[in-house]
Enzyme design. Structure first.
Site, PDB file in Angstrom:
ATOM      1  N   ASN A   3       0.833  -1.148  -0.114  1.00  0.00           N
ATOM      2  CA  ASN A   3       0.081   0.097   0.001  1.00  0.00           C
ATOM      3  C   ASN A   3       0.890   1.086   0.043  1.00  0.00           C
ATOM      4  OD1 ASN A   3      -1.611   2.525   1.123  1.00  0.00           O
ATOM      5  ND2 ASN A   3      -3.192   0.882   1.121  1.00  0.00           N
TER       6      ASN A   3
ATOM      7  N   SER B 206      -5.164  -0.421  -2.580  1.00  0.00           N
ATOM      8  CA  SER B 206      -5.617   0.990  -2.062  1.00  0.00           C
ATOM      9  C   SER B 206      -6.797   0.699  -1.023  1.00  0.00           C
ATOM     10  CB  SER B 206      -6.073   1.809  -3.294  1.00  0.00           C
ATOM     11  OG  SER B 206      -6.405   2.937  -3.137  1.00  0.00           O
ATOM     12  N   GLU B 207      -6.613   1.259  -0.054  1.00  0.00           N
ATOM     13  CA  GLU B 207      -7.442   1.021   0.946  1.00  0.00           C
ATOM     14  C   GLU B 207      -9.077   1.271   0.993  1.00  0.00           C
ATOM     15  OE1 GLU B 207      -5.126   3.348   1.145  1.00  0.00           O
ATOM     16  OE2 GLU B 207      -5.538   4.853   2.754  1.00  0.00           O
ATOM     17  N   ASN B 208      -9.551   1.897  -0.080  1.00  0.00           N
ATOM     18  CA  ASN B 208     -10.800   2.194  -0.389  1.00  0.00           C
ATOM     19  C   ASN B 208     -11.235   0.913  -1.233  1.00  0.00           C
ATOM     20  OD1 ASN B 208      -8.756   3.207  -2.661  1.00  0.00           O
ATOM     21  ND2 ASN B 208     -10.784   3.837  -3.763  1.00  0.00           N
TER      22      ASN B 208
ATOM     23  N   SER C  50     -10.774  -4.914   3.045  1.00  0.00           N
ATOM     24  CA  SER C  50      -9.634  -3.880   2.938  1.00  0.00           C
ATOM     25  C   SER C  50      -8.884  -3.878   4.184  1.00  0.00           C
ATOM     26  CB  SER C  50     -10.182  -2.771   2.524  1.00  0.00           C
ATOM     27  OG  SER C  50      -9.203  -1.790   2.034  1.00  0.00           O
TER      28      SER C  50
END
Lengths: 211, 224
Positions: free
Chosen positions: A24, A47-49, A89
């Site tokens: 990330n 990507s944390e979304n 996530s």
């Protein structure tokens, strides 16, 4: 002294990301690292979304605003990429599945404490996002930052004075002046830019660094 | 025959009351159910507690709710952005309460509510300002913070397709908080681009099973 610019710093971080790593890249400076990951290496950007297998930005006019990264920029998905919801996530981080995250920082302590979310100024509106989850969740947290503030104070410190993001979570600091390991044993110099000596870096940081 | 579809966004939000807690899906504008929010604004209710990742972007969605003075409290992870001017103004005026939650803890607390858990121990935030005053415990040599679930009266979410039983699939990164908010709210209202016939959604790829969804409104592709 051969101070690294931001692209050179990104290139230096990229060199230490091995094939097969789940990674990330934090908002801001760390996103540049993606530009230097060799194409022949399979590296999975998270990507944390909610996406894994993130590709580069689309061509102008091709943006899909339901395909964005954590910085809310339009991105693409590589073949083999996947979408998932937020609980999955963050399970990827907290559960120790993510190999590396690269974050910016206000300060890092020699023991690996990280301060990167809040200046602590009164009146500043605080925002944390995924910083605390990333910092303590990834197996290895790399920080990418200028070593000194604009006024010349070291951001690698004995103890952080800014509010903490996570305790003992950073393992490595990539800076414009050199690369350092941090952790339980304290900070150590891994490499310095050309023209900078161990004595110089001790003076600049005020820390009793060893090579 | 069970049919969870509603003819309009206005009808779907008609019982959201003053003081309600409302989860709103979306990460920035991706997945933000703008039409449901517009209908909520048109209802004229206020004193709302809003749970969303952000605190509004630009003029649409959560930003519009804040601009209209309908939000008493917001629970979010990342309120401050380049285009969060309506939140910034309300916060500085002292007219909105902020509960700042790390993003993964926000997701975990929402998920805990949906899963019926009484609380969770999370490592995120330990030793920071955001864990001050909270119970902690060392488990297996690691330190954790006790966090409680976040429930809500309503969830407003956006999905790509739904059917009359409330099954949903999402589109790309607009999925974000939708599946977990759907589980955590007493009444979940989904706006979808299309309502499709039962059986049209492949059961192997349904992300949110209809048990978690009470109302579905077709918004259409153009405006969604």
């Amino acid at each position: 002294m051969n101070r690294l610019n931001r692209d050179q710093m990104a290139e230096r971080v990229a060199r230490d990301i091995p094939e097969g790593a789940y990674v990330n890249l934090g908002i801001g400076l760390p996103t540049k690292v993606a530009n230097y990951l060799p194409q022949e290496r399979d590296i999975f950007l998270q990507s944390e979304n909610g996406l894994l297998g993130m590709g580069p930005a689309p061509a102008a006019g091709e943006e899909d605003w339901e395909l964005i990264n954590a910085g809310k920029q339009a991105v693409t998905l590589l073949s083999g990429g996947a979408f998932f919801h937020h609980a999955d996530s963050f399970a990827m981080m907290r559960g120790g599945h993510l190999d590396i995250c690269v974050l910016g920082a206000f300060q890092v302590s020699v023991h690996g404490d990280l301060a990167n979310w809040h200046t602590g100024e009164s009146g500043a509106i605080p925002a944390v996002g995924g910083a605390m989850d990333l910092a303590i969740g990834a197996r290895q947290t790399f920080v990418m930052m200028d070593l000194l503030t604009k006024s010349g104070e070291s951001k690698l410190v004995e103890a952080c004075t800014y509010p903490l993001t996570g305790l003992a979570c950073v393992s490595r600091v990539y800076s414009d002046l050199g690369v350092f390991s941090v952790g339980a044993e304290g900070a150590r110099v891994i490499e310095l830019v050309d023209g900078l000596s161990l004595e110089d870096i001790r003076k600049l940081t005020g820390l009793p660094l060893e090579g | 025959m069970i049919d969870k579809s509603f003819d309009s966004a206005g009808a779907a939000v008609a019982d959201i009351h003053d003081g309600a807690s409302v989860m709103i899906g979306g990460f920035g504008t991706a997945g933000m159910p703008d039409q449901l929010i517009d209908a909520l604004i048109a209802r004229g209710v206020g004193d709302l507690t809003i749970i969303n990742n952000n605190a509004g972007n630009g003029e649409q969605g959560v930003a519009a709710l804040i601009r209209e003075g309908r939000v008493k409290k917001i629970i979010c992870s990342f309120p401050r952005q380049s285009d969060s001017h309506h939140f910034d103004a309300a916060y500085r005026a002292g007219s909105i309460e902020l509960e700042l939650v790390p993003q993964g803890n926000l997701a975990a607390r929402i998920q805990a509510a949906g899963a019926g858990l009484g609380a969770i121990f999370t490592p995120t935030g330990y030793g920071t300002l955001l864990a001050e005053g909270k119970e902690t415990r060392e488990i297996g040599g690691r330190n954790y913070v006790l966090e409680y679930p976040i429930h809500a009266d309503f969830a407003l979410i956006k999905a790509q397709q739904g059917d009359r039983w409330g099954n949903l699939i999402y589109r790309k990164t607009a999925r974000n908080f939708g599946p977990i908010m759907a589980m955590a709210a007493r009444t979940t209202i989904a706006q979808v681009s299309d309502i499709v016939p039962l059986g049209a959604l492949d059961p192997e790829v349904i992300v949110t099973p209809g048990i978690f969804v009470q109302r579905v409104v077709e918004i259409g592709r153009e405006s969604a």
